[in-house]
Design a protein around this motif. Structure first.
Motif, PDB file in Angstrom:
ATOM      1  N   TYR A  41       0.828  -1.202   0.000  1.00  0.00           N
ATOM      2  CA  TYR A  41       0.000   0.000   0.000  1.00  0.00           C
ATOM      3  C   TYR A  41       0.867   1.259   0.000  1.00  0.00           C
ATOM      4  O   TYR A  41       1.997   1.250   0.496  1.00  0.00           O
ATOM      5  N   LYS A  42       0.287   2.317  -0.540  1.00  0.00           N
ATOM      6  CA  LYS A  42       0.844   3.641  -0.305  1.00  0.00           C
ATOM      7  C   LYS A  42       0.064   4.194   0.870  1.00  0.00           C
ATOM      8  O   LYS A  42      -1.133   4.490   0.766  1.00  0.00           O
ATOM      9  N   LEU A  99       5.543   3.734   1.443  1.00  0.00           N
ATOM     10  CA  LEU A  99       5.193   2.460   0.819  1.00  0.00           C
ATOM     11  C   LEU A  99       5.372   1.359   1.864  1.00  0.00           C
ATOM     12  O   LEU A  99       6.462   1.202   2.429  1.00  0.00           O
ATOM     13  N   GLU A 191       6.604   1.181  -7.679  1.00  0.00           N
ATOM     14  CA  GLU A 191       6.963   2.577  -7.416  1.00  0.00           C
ATOM     15  C   GLU A 191       6.311   3.512  -8.430  1.00  0.00           C
ATOM     16  O   GLU A 191       5.857   4.608  -8.073  1.00  0.00           O
ATOM     17  N   SER A 194       2.687   3.740  -7.507  1.00  0.00           N
ATOM     18  CA  SER A 194       2.554   4.522  -6.285  1.00  0.00           C
ATOM     19  C   SER A 194       2.675   6.022  -6.560  1.00  0.00           C
ATOM     20  O   SER A 194       1.946   6.824  -5.969  1.00  0.00           O
ATOM     21  N   ILE A 203      -1.517  -0.732  -3.836  1.00  0.00           N
ATOM     22  CA  ILE A 203      -0.588  -0.697  -4.965  1.00  0.00           C
ATOM     23  C   ILE A 203      -0.403  -2.087  -5.585  1.00  0.00           C
ATOM     24  O   ILE A 203      -0.471  -2.247  -6.801  1.00  0.00           O
TER      25      ILE A 203
END
Length: 490
Positions: A41-42, A99, A191, A194, A203
């Motif tokens: 997850y972000k 993150l 990334e 995100s 994510i």
């Protein structure tokens, strides 16, 4: 022979591992917004707790996740001297985005345990972008470890780290290089995704079967059986990525898959606190939120030898079965076992030895602490997801040894039952269900609508006397079923 069986045809997904046709481990995956182990997850930091050296992180679910200082990349990249002086207040701030990955799912009132030291798992390697450490499986021969360590040091840079898994024992360097690049690519994709999302946001969510197959697949597994076509294709693609691809079969018979292999019966047995052993003795599991206490009782077994030999024999059988049951029921946390009293240290060592042998078969981390002065055996098993009992039932006094089946459990059970009738020439079903489930369905009318739309059958529900059973009282034409139900209700 081992077999993986995946029941993915319904809303609830169930994955089981069989050994010589006996269930040894099972996981249940339900449609949920709750964070699952492995999800990335972000998140957004909600509160910094200097006293606990931890933070609460909003990941977009009902409960905030918990992240300890030790699981922050910024902390792990400090020198040992700086770590001793570092406070979490200087490493992360409220409102900051981060993150994170779920390392332990929600249980009870506790939110998910999170880590900022995210990882990506392959068949040969586990890649840690922010943890500068190289670990090598203990199962790899000592003669190979130096070469693998050298390879790891040569391919990593910066804060990267690796765990080199058992499959690397023969040092398949080309495949290891290829897999490492693939895992790095997964990081870049996460990334990139995100960067385009506002926290909190999900994510990465691996397919429900992925973490289990990563743990379960080994040389002893001969086949994977799946009862859903789309899932079958995903599993087949996944299985083909191994050096020695696993056989994947699509199951499309009328008889439900878990019923075919007797898995439903074995799952039902895990709800009972009582486990009979082959010699007439038994185990009793008392599961609480704080710990699990297991009592060993000779029961009907009196033995034909002297008492000390009878006790040791019973305790040995019990020790092996307890370890199997912990894995099957997915019991974790603190565990206390009250074996039948033994005076001899040699007898106690026999029990510990038997338990150590069983530990090797379980992929969850376990620590055997041994016998206390009071003669109780203490151990721990790492908790990664809720136990089968937590998933299937809820605490309720005076019923099923203090538990009744959750309404969600009965709902998915009813879905599977109704789907069996889609093979027959019927329009409607009259189904008798537990009273508490009937009330739950009345409060959630959309749930029944979903099953009706899936199957095309008209469903009539009525409350019965059982707290666990779902019974089809009548099937046939809609007007016939309605008339029969009204007649019996008078």
């Amino acid at each position: 022979m081992q077999r993986v069986v995946i029941n993915a045809a319904g809303m609830e997904k169930r994955t089981a591992l069989l050994d010589n046709e006996k269930l040894i481990e099972c996981a249940i995956h339900r449609p949920t917004e709750k964070p699952l182990t492995g999800n990335i997850y972000k998140g957004k930091v909600q509160k910094v707790l200097p006293g606990m050296q931890a933070v609460f992180v909003d990941i977009g679910t009902d409960k905030n996740g918990f992240l300890h200082k030790d699981d922050l990349p910024a902390y792990q990249q400090l020198s040992e001297d700086d770590k001793k002086k570092a406070s979490i207040s200087n490493l992360i701030r409220e409102g900051e985005s981060i993150l994170v990955q779920v390392s332990k799912e929600e249980t009870g009132d506790k939110g998910a345990k999170l880590t900022g030291l995210i990882s990506f798992t392959g068949h040969l390697l586990v890649y840690f972008p922010f943890t500068p450490h190289i670990g090598i499986s203990k199962k790899i021969r000592e003669s190979q470890r130096s070469a693998l360590q050298t390879w790891g040091s040569s391919v990593l840079s910066g804060a990267e780290g690796l765990i080199i898994r058992t499959g690397c024992e023969d040092f398949p360097e080309q495949e290891m290089n290829h897999e490492l690049e693939n895992l790095r690519r997964q990081l870049k994709e996460a990334e990139k995704k995100s960067a385009g999302k506002k926290a909190p946001a999900l994510i990465v969510q691996p397919p429900f079967f992925y973490p289990l197959l990563e743990r379960w697949l080994n040389a002893n597994v001969e086949e994977i059986v799946v009862d859903d076509y789309d899932t079958y294709n995903l599993v087949k693609e996944y299985a083909a990525s191994y050096r020695n691809p696993y056989s994947v079969k699509l199951y499309n018979e009328k008889e439900p898959l878990f019923h075919k292999f007797g898995i439903d019966v074995d799952i039902e047995k895990t709800l009972s606190p009582l486990v009979w052993l082959k010699n007439g003795s038994f185990l009793y599991f008392n599961v609480t939120e704080a710990l699990t206490a297991i009592d060993v009782n000779t029961g009907k077994f009196t033995g034909k030898k002297d008492r000390s030999k009878t006790v040791v024999e019973t305790n040995l059988i019990a020790a092996k079965e307890i370890m199997k049951q912990l894995r099957l029921r997915n019991i974790a946390g603190m565990i206390v076992i009250d074996f039948i009293t033994m005076q001899s240290n040699e007898d106690k060592e026999q029990i510990i030895k038997a338990m150590r042998e069983e530990v090797r078969k379980d992929s969850s981390t376990m620590v055997l602490h041994g016998f206390t002065k009071m003669g109780l055996f203490e151990m721990t098993r790492k908790k990664e997801r809720p136990s089968l009992l937590e998933t299937l039932a809820e605490k309720q006094s005076h019923m099923m040894d203090g538990y009744i089946l959750r309404s969600e459990t009965l709902y998915f059970k009813m879905e599977r039952l109704v789907k069996e009738y889609t093979f027959e020439d019927v329009e409607a079903l009259w189904i008798e269900v537990p009273h508490h489930f009937s009330e739950w369905m009345q409060k959630n009318p959309d749930k029944l609508k979903v099953i009706k739309e899936q199957t095309g059958l008209v469903l009539f529900l009525s409350a019965g006397s059982s707290n666990r059973e779902i019974i089809v009282r009548q099937s046939g034409k809609e007007n016939e079923v309605r008339s029969r139900m009204l007649k019996d209700s008078d």
